[in-house]
Scaffold this motif. Sequence first.
Motif, PDB file in Angstrom:
ATOM      1  N   LEU A   1      -2.988   8.028  11.001  1.00 49.59           N
ATOM      2  CA  LEU A   1      -2.618   7.383   9.530  1.00 49.59           C
ATOM      3  C   LEU A   1      -1.293   7.761   8.674  1.00 49.59           C
ATOM      4  N   TYR A   2      -0.568   9.812   9.471  1.00 48.82           N
ATOM      5  CA  TYR A   2       0.557   9.926   8.825  1.00 48.82           C
ATOM      6  C   TYR A   2       1.751   8.448   9.532  1.00 48.82           C
ATOM      7  N   ASP A   3       2.966   9.544   8.523  1.00 46.37           N
ATOM      8  CA  ASP A   3       4.131   8.705   8.871  1.00 46.37           C
ATOM      9  C   ASP A   3       3.790   7.050   9.442  1.00 46.37           C
ATOM     10  N   ARG A   4       2.527   6.742   9.487  1.00 45.53           N
ATOM     11  CA  ARG A   4       2.849   4.928   9.729  1.00 45.53           C
ATOM     12  C   ARG A   4       2.886   3.951   8.680  1.00 45.53           C
TER      13      ARG A   4
ATOM     14  N   ALA B   1       0.665  -1.359  -0.114  1.00 46.14           N
ATOM     15  CA  ALA B   1      -0.185   0.204  -0.148  1.00 46.14           C
ATOM     16  C   ALA B   1       0.866   1.611   0.103  1.00 46.14           C
ATOM     17  N   ALA B   2       0.546   1.958  -0.431  1.00 50.80           N
ATOM     18  CA  ALA B   2       0.815   3.626  -0.378  1.00 50.80           C
ATOM     19  C   ALA B   2       0.641   4.391   0.228  1.00 50.80           C
ATOM     20  N   ALA B   3       1.301   5.129   1.137  1.00 55.25           N
ATOM     21  CA  ALA B   3       1.146   5.763   1.894  1.00 55.25           C
ATOM     22  C   ALA B   3       1.105   7.946   1.185  1.00 55.25           C
ATOM     23  N   ILE B   4       0.337   8.565   2.038  1.00 53.55           N
ATOM     24  CA  ILE B   4       0.289  10.408   0.947  1.00 53.55           C
ATOM     25  C   ILE B   4       1.533  10.509   2.668  1.00 53.55           C
ATOM     26  N   ALA B   5       2.229  11.699   1.912  1.00 52.32           N
ATOM     27  CA  ALA B   5       3.525  12.820   2.835  1.00 52.32           C
ATOM     28  C   ALA B   5       2.185  13.637   3.743  1.00 52.32           C
TER      29      ALA B   5
END
Length: 323
Positions: A247-250, A9-13
Amino acid sequence: LSDFEPKPAAAIAANSEMQPFNSSHHYLHNIVIQPQDQLPYKPTGSDWCHECYHWWGRFADEDDSVPPARLELIRKTIGQLIRNQNGMKQGNVPKKAVVIKPPGVQLCNRLRNLMAGVILAMLTDRAVQYSFKRGYYADFEALFDSPLDLNPFPPEGGGKVVSGAGGYQASLCDDLAAGSDAASPILNIEHHTWIAPLLYLNPHLGPVMEAKTGGLSGIYKAIFMNLFMPSLNVRQRIEGFFKEHSLYDRPLLAMHLRSGPDFRPAMNGEEWARYGQCAQYITERLATRAGGGEGRKKAAWFIAADLEESRTRAQQEFAKYNG
């Protein structure tokens, strides 16, 4: 060949500019899977999670970055595609197109179709035509900020079928870039498909792909980052979701559980346990890879399911793996 592609899965900065997704990894598997065989596969002997192990190894060890020189080559080819689209729309370039005519499918398969059409159009100097909203609830422009006009001129009938219910022979064997096989101005994709690997293995188109993009690896990421960025509205909604659920930085991992209402029966207890074992395996190894420590944020799991029953069960089964 299989069209199975595990995608971390991709994350958003986390910043005020709402940076778009980091693209997924894409891998080919030379295995044949049946509709009922979902990730993780049924264990063989004592190797209960062979596919999980394989998935993790590729995720942890491989780098999906595209070298700058090659990325520039892909961008140059994408730029030519856009110029072809605009030129045909203005009547300055002879009208030739890859026309996507899939059956009714949802967003994931629509993007698979679109990616196949874009790559084929890049290789054969054609435009892409796709009535994206047909049978769907959203316009392409509502979901993506893209320089690509998917309807540069009125659709035309006829043409050569590249992939359809009759098979994929043309994708794998025909010279669609030159010669008699390329004589038709219209190439049709009539079945939801993932033909890019076949195009690369095609003895006529493979060298063209090498010349125009540097090969198959990393091409999906480059195309998505240049043509299919999430729209501002989508990014705003995702940012709200990330904030709501911290969910940021995880590390964020996603799993899609296909369990009805189409041709798949509801998952039984053994199948739920198999998915749970895979989640445990990956979560533990991701924690080890992250280095441990009190300040480290645990991974989060995002589960997509087709039935309300499955969504409720997934919350129970995966709660233990979420930080």
